[in-house]
Design an enzyme around this catalytic site. Structure first.
Site, PDB file in Angstrom:
ATOM      1  N   GLU A 286     -56.953 -16.398  41.610  1.00  0.00           N
ATOM      2  CA  GLU A 286     -55.800 -15.510  41.426  1.00  0.00           C
ATOM      3  C   GLU A 286     -54.832 -15.585  42.592  1.00  0.00           C
ATOM      4  O   GLU A 286     -54.007 -14.702  42.786  1.00  0.00           O
ATOM      5  CB  GLU A 286     -56.285 -14.067  41.233  1.00  0.00           C
TER       6      GLU A 286
ATOM      7  N   ARG B   2     -39.327  -8.412  46.779  1.00  0.00           N
ATOM      8  CA  ARG B   2     -38.753  -8.461  45.433  1.00  0.00           C
ATOM      9  C   ARG B   2     -39.823  -8.851  44.406  1.00  0.00           C
ATOM     10  O   ARG B   2     -39.892  -8.273  43.312  1.00  0.00           O
ATOM     11  CB  ARG B   2     -37.588  -9.449  45.406  1.00  0.00           C
TER      12      ARG B   2
ATOM     13  N   HIS C 199     -62.224 -13.010  30.424  1.00  0.00           N
ATOM     14  CA  HIS C 199     -61.458 -14.083  31.047  1.00  0.00           C
ATOM     15  C   HIS C 199     -60.234 -14.547  30.234  1.00  0.00           C
ATOM     16  O   HIS C 199     -59.226 -14.927  30.826  1.00  0.00           O
ATOM     17  CB  HIS C 199     -62.370 -15.278  31.356  1.00  0.00           C
TER      18      HIS C 199
ATOM     19  N   ASP D  60     -51.914 -12.666  46.343  1.00  0.00           N
ATOM     20  CA  ASP D  60     -53.179 -12.539  45.638  1.00  0.00           C
ATOM     21  C   ASP D  60     -53.126 -11.303  44.735  1.00  0.00           C
ATOM     22  O   ASP D  60     -52.749 -10.212  45.180  1.00  0.00           O
ATOM     23  CB  ASP D  60     -54.318 -12.396  46.655  1.00  0.00           C
TER      24      ASP D  60
ATOM     25  N   ASP E 159     -56.764 -14.865  32.026  1.00  0.00           N
ATOM     26  CA  ASP E 159     -55.949 -16.086  32.062  1.00  0.00           C
ATOM     27  C   ASP E 159     -54.503 -15.798  31.649  1.00  0.00           C
ATOM     28  O   ASP E 159     -53.559 -16.337  32.239  1.00  0.00           O
ATOM     29  CB  ASP E 159     -56.552 -17.144  31.134  1.00  0.00           C
TER      30      ASP E 159
END
Length: 356
Positions: free
Chosen positions: A257, A277, A227, A214, A231
């Site tokens: 997300e 990683r 937004h 997240d 995006d």
């Protein structure tokens, strides 16, 4: 294992809130409607939220599907796929008719041969009559059968080409239906299918893991820069994750997300290395507007994972990975946490809200 201690906080039951909202608005509790209300609830798309609220408590399924088609293109993927499947069924039916005609033709030919044999063995026929009859019958029957055979081959070949084209079309529809339009990663539909398949076999569970990730403080990014920028960052993060894992690892955007990865063929330590990683790569990646010079960073990500062998089924696996993700968030963000027994469990989202 890494240990993360979660503070006691009040976290809303998203599933219950979404279900309640749908009930208040008299909306049928089907999966595609649930997706709309879930996205509206988490606030990842304010425009969608406003359009959904504007429908009031008399929203028709047609109106809901129109919004779904606008924001989630895969809603109508099934309709397209059904159409292609019908085309395949039609082509198969035509092919079977051709083969049946060929069978009828061969049966007629065999019947003629039987009749000829009867003539040859008839004692009341002269030799000349027998020879003439055999020649006439076999010449006509063989010629007809050869002609019909050539036509049959051409027709079957044509039908095969048509079926191959329809199959390619179907494959493309399936690809589109399983792809998130913003990030071009797999979407929840594809994630659901793959997650369920983990428990179809007991052979690989010990080396299979679910990683949930997240983006940290993403709401703040949307609120600060808008937004459209959010995006672009989502798409960039998705590309970065995809670039830092093997091709056989499923990478999906599962909502807002949040991303998910299903890793097969790795131990717990190896999965930790894969997740770390990704985290380090994102942390070191600059997010700047090349034209204006605005720096959107730093952008970081929190990750939690659980091995499939630690859960009885896909629902429990998702829940435990989500608990680990929550602990990563609650422990300071920008870190990887592996699930451990004893972690706080009452805030975990249910995987069932993603079922379609």
């Amino acid at each position: 294992m890494n240990t993360a201690v979660a503070q006691k906080v009040q976290v809303p039951d998203i599933a219950a809130q979404v279900t309640y909202a749908m009930r208040i608005m008299n909306v049928s509790p089907i999966p595609r409607n649930y997706e709309l209300f879930y996205e509206a609830y988490i606030g990842s798309n304010p425009k969608l939220t406003r359009e959904l609220a504007a429908l009031g408590n008399k929203a028709s399924q047609e109106e809901l599907d129109e919004i779904g088609a606008q924001y989630f293109g895969h809603h109508h993927g099934a309709t397209s796929i059904d159409g292609v499947q019908l085309k395949i069924a039609s082509e198969l039916e035509s092919l079977l008719r051709l083969l049946k005609q060929e069978q009828t033709s061969l049966e007629s030919y065999n019947k003629l041969l039987d009749e000829t044999f009867v003539r040859i063995t008839a004692k009341n026929s002269t030799s000349v009559d027998i020879i003439k009859g055999v020649i006439n019958v076999l010449t006509q029957a063989t010629g007809d059968t050869i002609t019909q055979g050539k036509e049959m081959v051409e027709n079957v070949t044509q039908k095969s080409r048509e079926m191959e084209n329809v199959r390619k079309e179907l494959d493309e529809y399936k690809r589109i239906a399983n792809t998130d339009s913003l990030t071009q990663l797999s979407n929840r539909r594809a994630f659901d299918d793959r997650l369920s398949a983990i428990y179809n076999s007991t052979m690989s569970r010990n080396v299979t893991a679910l990683i949930l990730a997240d983006i940290d403080h993403f709401k703040k990014i949307n609120d600060t820069y808008g937004h459209p920028v959010g995006d672009k960052i989502l798409a960039s993060v998705g590309s970065l994750i995809r670039a830092h894992v093997r091709k056989d690892i499923l990478v999906a955007r599962t909502g807002g997300e949040e991303f998910a990865m299903i890793v097969e063929g790795n131990t717990e330590e190896e999965v930790m290395g894969i997740a770390e990683r990704i985290r380090a790569a994102l942390e070191s990646t600059p997010f700047k507007n090349s034209k204006t010079g605005v720096n959107y960073g730093p952008i970081t990500i929190s990750l939690g994972f659980c091995m499939a062998s630690w859960a009885e089924g896909p629902g429990e696996l998702y829940s435990k990975a989500d608990i680990a993700l929550y602990c990563a968030k609650n422990g300071g963000r920008n870190r990887v946490v592996v699930f451990e027994d004893g972690m706080k469990k009452d805030f975990a989202k249910s995987w069932l809200i993603y079922r379609k």
